[in-house]
Design a protein around this motif. Structure first.
Motif, short mmCIF file in Angstrom:
data_model
loop_
_atom_site.label_atom_id
_atom_site.label_comp_id
_atom_site.label_asym_id
_atom_site.label_seq_id
_atom_site.Cartn_x
_atom_site.Cartn_y
_atom_site.Cartn_z
N ALA A 77 -9.16 -29.80 31.60
CA ALA A 77 -8.12 -29.37 30.66
C ALA A 77 -8.75 -28.94 29.34
CB ALA A 77 -7.12 -30.50 30.42
N GLY A 78 -9.81 -29.64 28.93
CA GLY A 78 -10.52 -29.27 27.71
C GLY A 78 -11.15 -27.88 27.83
N ALA A 79 -11.69 -27.58 29.02
CA ALA A 79 -12.29 -26.26 29.25
C ALA A 79 -11.22 -25.17 29.15
CB ALA A 79 -12.98 -26.21 30.60
N ASP A 80 -10.06 -25.43 29.71
CA ASP A 80 -8.97 -24.47 29.64
C ASP A 80 -8.52 -24.27 28.19
OD1 ASP A 80 -6.92 -22.78 30.82
OD2 ASP A 80 -5.50 -24.38 30.32
N LEU A 81 -8.41 -25.36 27.45
CA LEU A 81 -8.02 -25.29 26.04
C LEU A 81 -9.09 -24.58 25.22
CD1 LEU A 81 -5.89 -26.16 23.96
CD2 LEU A 81 -7.15 -28.31 23.70
N LEU A 82 -10.34 -24.91 25.46
CA LEU A 82 -11.45 -24.27 24.77
C LEU A 82 -11.42 -22.75 24.99
CD1 LEU A 82 -15.00 -25.46 24.30
CD2 LEU A 82 -14.72 -23.27 25.43
N TYR A 83 -11.23 -22.35 26.25
CA TYR A 83 -11.18 -20.93 26.55
C TYR A 83 -10.01 -20.26 25.82
CZ TYR A 83 -10.62 -16.51 28.93
OH TYR A 83 -10.48 -15.16 29.19
N GLY A 84 -8.85 -20.91 25.83
CA GLY A 84 -7.67 -20.35 25.15
C GLY A 84 -7.90 -20.18 23.66
N HIS A 85 -8.51 -21.20 23.04
CA HIS A 85 -8.79 -21.12 21.59
C HIS A 85 -9.82 -20.04 21.28
CE1 HIS A 85 -6.18 -24.29 20.53
NE2 HIS A 85 -6.99 -25.33 20.71
N LEU A 86 -10.86 -19.95 22.10
CA LEU A 86 -11.87 -18.91 21.86
C LEU A 86 -11.28 -17.52 22.06
CD1 LEU A 86 -15.26 -20.23 23.30
CD2 LEU A 86 -14.59 -19.91 20.93
N LYS A 87 -10.42 -17.38 23.04
CA LYS A 87 -9.78 -16.08 23.27
C LYS A 87 -8.90 -15.72 22.08
CE LYS A 87 -9.50 -12.72 26.10
NZ LYS A 87 -10.65 -11.84 26.16
N GLN A 88 -8.17 -16.71 21.56
CA GLN A 88 -7.32 -16.47 20.38
C GLN A 88 -8.18 -16.12 19.16
OE1 GLN A 88 -4.02 -16.19 20.17
NE2 GLN A 88 -4.25 -15.70 18.01
N ALA A 89 -9.27 -16.82 18.98
CA ALA A 89 -10.18 -16.53 17.86
C ALA A 89 -10.74 -15.11 17.98
CB ALA A 89 -11.32 -17.55 17.82
N GLU A 90 -11.09 -14.74 19.20
CA GLU A 90 -11.62 -13.38 19.44
C GLU A 90 -10.56 -12.33 19.09
OE1 GLU A 90 -12.66 -10.77 23.37
OE2 GLU A 90 -13.46 -12.81 23.33
N LEU A 91 -9.33 -12.54 19.53
CA LEU A 91 -8.26 -11.59 19.22
C LEU A 91 -8.02 -11.48 17.72
CD1 LEU A 91 -5.68 -12.49 22.03
CD2 LEU A 91 -7.10 -10.43 21.88
N GLU A 92 -8.03 -12.60 17.02
CA GLU A 92 -7.79 -12.60 15.58
C GLU A 92 -8.89 -11.87 14.82
OE1 GLU A 92 -6.88 -16.42 13.86
OE2 GLU A 92 -5.38 -16.85 15.41
N ILE A 93 -10.14 -12.14 15.17
CA ILE A 93 -11.23 -11.50 14.42
C ILE A 93 -11.32 -10.00 14.73
CG2 ILE A 93 -13.16 -11.96 15.99
CD1 ILE A 93 -14.76 -12.72 13.41
N ILE A 94 -11.03 -9.63 15.96
CA ILE A 94 -11.04 -8.20 16.31
C ILE A 94 -9.88 -7.49 15.60
CG2 ILE A 94 -10.64 -6.57 18.20
CD1 ILE A 94 -12.38 -8.41 19.95
N GLU A 95 -8.73 -8.15 15.53
CA GLU A 95 -7.59 -7.58 14.81
C GLU A 95 -7.94 -7.37 13.34
OE1 GLU A 95 -3.14 -8.98 13.54
OE2 GLU A 95 -3.80 -9.46 15.57
N LYS A 96 -8.63 -8.32 12.74
CA LYS A 96 -9.05 -8.19 11.34
C LYS A 96 -10.00 -7.02 11.17
CE LYS A 96 -10.62 -10.85 7.37
NZ LYS A 96 -11.54 -10.01 6.71
N ILE A 97 -10.96 -6.89 12.08
CA ILE A 97 -11.92 -5.78 12.02
C ILE A 97 -11.18 -4.45 12.17
CG2 ILE A 97 -13.86 -4.67 13.21
CD1 ILE A 97 -14.70 -7.14 11.66
N ASN A 98 -10.31 -4.36 13.16
CA ASN A 98 -9.57 -3.12 13.38
C ASN A 98 -8.64 -2.78 12.22
OD1 ASN A 98 -10.79 -2.65 15.85
ND2 ASN A 98 -9.17 -3.64 17.02
N GLY A 99 -8.15 -3.79 11.54
CA GLY A 99 -7.29 -3.57 10.38
C GLY A 99 -8.03 -2.98 9.19
N GLN A 100 -9.35 -3.11 9.18
CA GLN A 100 -10.15 -2.58 8.08
C GLN A 100 -10.61 -1.16 8.34
OE1 GLN A 100 -13.35 -5.20 6.95
NE2 GLN A 100 -12.15 -6.99 7.48
N ILE A 101 -10.43 -0.69 9.56
CA ILE A 101 -10.86 0.67 9.89
C ILE A 101 -9.76 1.63 9.49
CG2 ILE A 101 -11.52 2.23 11.75
CD1 ILE A 101 -12.57 -0.26 13.25
N VAL A 102 -10.09 2.52 8.56
CA VAL A 102 -9.14 3.51 8.08
C VAL A 102 -9.62 4.88 8.49
CG1 VAL A 102 -8.06 4.50 6.04
CG2 VAL A 102 -8.62 2.07 6.09
N VAL A 103 -8.74 5.59 9.15
CA VAL A 103 -9.11 6.94 9.63
C VAL A 103 -8.49 7.98 8.71
CG1 VAL A 103 -9.00 8.54 11.56
CG2 VAL A 103 -9.21 6.10 11.97
#
Length: 192
Positions: A166-192
């Motif tokens: 269960a910890g592995a499943d939770l860890l994966y979910g949290h890391l996936k969420q962290a990845e989505l958040e940081i990528i969203e932040k990066i993409n939000g800074q890209i201005v075309v």
């Protein structure tokens, strides 16, 4: 007094007034030019001073924006590196498809068996990128670090406890969420 004398006196008066008016007109013209030149020099000096002040202010503003841009580029580069490293870390943690009947429960068992190395990887990631991570991402990665550290004792080569799975499943979910958040932040800074 004869008419001729009156005409001579009148002519003399007109000539003297005409000469005086010519002198007066010449003098007023010269004086007007001097005043106009002085006023023009004052205005020119005032506008020159204003122009220099404006140039100086504009130069300072441009320099300030250049410094801010350099800082912003530096921070963006570090955030991009942190995002790339998190994506790579997430891919390293998730096991590859290793047998035909492998399901998510089996994948979580494999992740749990590798919690010791995962803990080390998460620690290294936080050490290298912790200063630049957004607070939410840092919090999620720190939680994952804690899960790996705590649950590594519940997964040994022979068995994986349900809490470790269960910890592995939770860890994966949290890391996936962290990845989505940081990528969203990066993409939000890209201005075309």
């Amino acid at each position: 007094m004869t008419i001729q004398e009156v005409i001579q006196i009148g002519g003399a008066i007109l000539v003297s007034l005409g000469g005086a008016s010519a002198v007066l007109f010449g003098f007023s013209s010269w004086l007007g030019k001097v005043w106009a030149d002085r006023l023009m020099e004052k205005e020119k000096a005032k506008y020159s001073t204003d122009l220099e002040r404006f140039k100086s202010d504009l130069s300072q503003t441009a320099d300030s924006h250049k410094v801010k841009l350099k800082k912003s580029e530096f921070i963006f580069q570090k955030e991009f590196e942190a995002a790339s490293a998190l994506v790579a870390l997430n891919r390293d943690i998730v096991p590859t498809y290793s047998h035909p009947d492998m399901d998510w429960y089996d994948a979580c068992d494999e992740m749990a068996l590798d919690f010791g190395r995962t803990e080390v990887k998460l620690h290294a990631y936080l050490k290298e990128h912790g200063a630049i991570l957004p607070a939410g991402v840092k919090h999620l990665v720190t939680i994952c670090f804690g899960i790996a550290g705590q649950e590594k004792f519940n997964a040994t080569r022979g068995s994986v406890h349900a809490s470790a799975n269960a910890g592995a499943d939770l860890l994966y979910g949290h890391l996936k969420q962290a990845e989505l958040e940081i990528i969203e932040k990066i993409n939000g800074q890209i201005v075309v």
